[in-house]
Scaffold this motif. Structure first.
Motif, PDB file in Angstrom:
ATOM      1  N   ASP A  25       0.817  -1.338  -0.047  1.00 41.20           N
ATOM      2  CA  ASP A  25      -0.045   0.169  -0.032  1.00 41.20           C
ATOM      3  C   ASP A  25       0.943   1.304  -0.180  1.00 41.20           C
ATOM      4  N   ALA A  26       1.932   1.237   0.996  1.00 40.01           N
ATOM      5  CA  ALA A  26       2.811   2.389   0.832  1.00 40.01           C
ATOM      6  C   ALA A  26       3.505   2.737  -0.414  1.00 40.01           C
ATOM      7  N   ASP A  27       3.818   1.507  -1.039  1.00 36.13           N
ATOM      8  CA  ASP A  27       4.489   1.612  -2.242  1.00 36.13           C
ATOM      9  C   ASP A  27       3.561   1.986  -3.308  1.00 36.13           C
ATOM     10  N   ALA A  28       2.358   1.640  -3.343  1.00 37.24           N
ATOM     11  CA  ALA A  28       1.492   2.211  -4.062  1.00 37.24           C
ATOM     12  C   ALA A  28       1.181   3.723  -4.183  1.00 37.24           C
ATOM     13  N   VAL A  29       1.017   4.074  -2.747  1.00 41.65           N
ATOM     14  CA  VAL A  29       1.048   5.544  -2.567  1.00 41.65           C
ATOM     15  C   VAL A  29       1.905   6.319  -3.255  1.00 41.65           C
ATOM     16  N   LEU A  30       3.217   5.932  -2.948  1.00 40.46           N
ATOM     17  CA  LEU A  30       4.193   6.614  -3.289  1.00 40.46           C
ATOM     18  C   LEU A  30       4.217   6.728  -4.855  1.00 40.46           C
ATOM     19  N   HIS A  31       4.208   5.620  -5.466  1.00 37.85           N
ATOM     20  CA  HIS A  31       3.991   5.438  -6.920  1.00 37.85           C
ATOM     21  C   HIS A  31       2.955   6.230  -7.636  1.00 37.85           C
ATOM     22  N   SER A  32       1.657   6.274  -6.950  1.00 33.14           N
ATOM     23  CA  SER A  32       0.815   7.106  -7.370  1.00 33.14           C
ATOM     24  C   SER A  32       0.943   8.571  -7.418  1.00 33.14           C
ATOM     25  N   LYS A  33       1.621   9.081  -6.270  1.00 33.46           N
ATOM     26  CA  LYS A  33       2.125  10.561  -5.934  1.00 33.46           C
ATOM     27  C   LYS A  33       3.061  10.906  -7.075  1.00 33.46           C
ATOM     28  N   LEU A  34       4.161   9.920  -7.104  1.00 29.26           N
ATOM     29  CA  LEU A  34       5.036  10.382  -8.187  1.00 29.26           C
ATOM     30  C   LEU A  34       4.336  10.378  -9.694  1.00 29.26           C
ATOM     31  N   PHE A  35       3.458   9.377 -10.012  1.00 31.96           N
ATOM     32  CA  PHE A  35       2.759   9.503 -11.222  1.00 31.96           C
ATOM     33  C   PHE A  35       1.860  10.788 -11.492  1.00 31.96           C
ATOM     34  N   TYR A  36       1.315  11.195 -10.560  1.00 28.10           N
ATOM     35  CA  TYR A  36       0.767  12.587 -10.526  1.00 28.10           C
ATOM     36  C   TYR A  36       1.578  13.783 -10.723  1.00 28.10           C
ATOM     37  N   SER A  37       2.433  13.635  -9.921  1.00 21.72           N
ATOM     38  CA  SER A  37       3.643  14.550  -9.952  1.00 21.72           C
ATOM     39  C   SER A  37       4.331  14.612 -11.260  1.00 21.72           C
ATOM     40  N   GLN A  38       4.534  13.594 -11.834  1.00 20.30           N
ATOM     41  CA  GLN A  38       5.188  13.518 -13.182  1.00 20.30           C
ATOM     42  C   GLN A  38       4.028  14.022 -14.185  1.00 20.30           C
ATOM     43  N   ARG A  39       2.876  13.495 -14.239  1.00 26.04           N
ATOM     44  CA  ARG A  39       1.723  13.920 -14.961  1.00 26.04           C
ATOM     45  C   ARG A  39       1.646  15.590 -15.067  1.00 26.04           C
ATOM     46  N   ASN A  40       1.689  16.075 -13.769  1.00 23.33           N
ATOM     47  CA  ASN A  40       1.673  17.626 -13.814  1.00 23.33           C
ATOM     48  C   ASN A  40       3.044  18.247 -14.320  1.00 23.33           C
ATOM     49  N   MET A  41       3.957  17.479 -14.061  1.00 23.83           N
ATOM     50  CA  MET A  41       5.300  18.122 -14.767  1.00 23.83           C
ATOM     51  C   MET A  41       5.144  18.247 -16.271  1.00 23.83           C
ATOM     52  N   TYR A  42       4.955  17.097 -16.670  1.00 18.72           N
ATOM     53  CA  TYR A  42       4.460  17.103 -18.236  1.00 18.72           C
ATOM     54  C   TYR A  42       3.443  18.092 -18.762  1.00 18.72           C
ATOM     55  N   LEU A  43       2.443  18.109 -17.936  1.00 20.76           N
ATOM     56  CA  LEU A  43       1.283  18.937 -18.435  1.00 20.76           C
ATOM     57  C   LEU A  43       1.743  20.430 -18.501  1.00 20.76           C
ATOM     58  N   THR A  44       2.504  20.890 -17.333  1.00 18.10           N
ATOM     59  CA  THR A  44       2.911  22.211 -17.262  1.00 18.10           C
ATOM     60  C   THR A  44       4.021  22.508 -18.463  1.00 18.10           C
ATOM     61  N   GLY A  45       5.037  21.578 -18.365  1.00 17.55           N
ATOM     62  CA  GLY A  45       6.105  21.459 -19.156  1.00 17.55           C
ATOM     63  C   GLY A  45       5.435  21.568 -20.792  1.00 17.55           C
ATOM     64  N   PHE A  46       4.832  20.907 -21.034  1.00 22.14           N
ATOM     65  CA  PHE A  46       4.320  20.729 -22.727  1.00 22.14           C
ATOM     66  C   PHE A  46       3.475  22.002 -22.965  1.00 22.14           C
ATOM     67  N   THR A  47       2.811  22.673 -21.609  1.00 21.38           N
ATOM     68  CA  THR A  47       2.142  24.228 -21.907  1.00 21.38           C
ATOM     69  C   THR A  47       3.202  25.055 -22.084  1.00 21.38           C
TER      70      THR A  47
END
Length: 251
Positions: free
Chosen positions: A97-119
């Protein structure tokens, strides 16, 4: 997705639509009208001002997402190695569960990074594309002006060439008339010379006739022979003509 990220996504979609419109094979008249509207519209000017302010916020969000992504990646790496991080000691691998939470946070953070970067990247591309299209429109207008000037110069040159040809024809005609006049003048001089020669010969003959007439009268008077009327008339005519010729020569 949070509200700021939704706004960034909407801004990204807006940039994509505008870029597709600018890159579409539009007619030159339509493209020129679009560039003129964007350049002169006060509404578009205010919109661009707010977009610039929004891009400052997007830049800050991109920097925040980059730092957060790096922090999460470091956390996951340390957690897998069992290295203490912060106030906690990870002596073993984190639970699922902790690993899934960390990876989900990493996924969302990377998604936001790519979103703002591509913008951010798309905003720079859109700005450059608009500048290029604007420059192309200006060059087309300048080339159109140059073409019109070239056409006008060509027409003026053609008119000058036509005028030169007409002038050359007029000069040739005047030269021909002058040649005819000179030939007539030469013929007139020849006629005058011939007339003068004939007049001199006539005067010489008239003088000889007058001398012969005087001699005839003297002989007739000596022998008492009367003068013929025709001879008298011819002598009078010759004297009158001789006097007229003498008067013309004096004039």
């Amino acid at each position: 997705m949070s509200l700021p990220n939704q706004l960034v996504f909407a801004l990204l979609i807006f940039y994509v639509v505008v870029l597709l419109i600018l890159c579409a094979p539009l007619p030159q008249v339509v493209r020129k009208a679009v560039v003129s509207f964007v350049s002169k519209s006060r509404v578009v000017e205010q919109l661009l001002f707010f977009l610039k302010i929004g891009m400052v916020g997007v830049t800050l969000m991109f920097a925040d997402t980059v730092m957060r992504t790096q922090k999460l990646q470091e956390t996951i790496r340390l957690a897998k190695q069992g290295v203490p991080h912060g106030d906690h000691m990870h002596h073993h691998l984190p639970s699922a569960d902790a690993d899934a939470v960390l990876h989900s946070k990493l996924f969302y953070s990377q998604r936001n990074m790519y979103l703002t970067g591509f913008t951010l990247l798309l905003s720079l591309v859109l700005n450059r594309v608009y500048s290029l299209i604007k420059e192309v429109v200006r060059n087309d207008e300048r080339s159109a002006v140059v073409v019109r000037q070239a056409d006008n110069n060509a027409k003026q040159l053609a008119a000058l060439v036509d005028g030169k040809d007409d002038a050359a024809k007029e000069v040739a005609a005047l030269k021909a008339k002058l040649a005819l006049t000179e030939a007539a003048a030469r013929d007139l001089d020849v006629v005058k010379a011939q007339a003068n020669a004939n007049n001199e010969q006539y005067m010489e003959l008239a003088d000889r006739y007058t001398a012969l007439e005087a001699k005839y009268k003297r002989v007739a008077a000596e022998h008492g022979v009367p003068l013929d009327a025709e001879v008298e008339a011819a002598g009078a005519a010759i004297r009158r003509r001789s006097a007229a010729s003498t008067g013309k020569k004096e004039e």
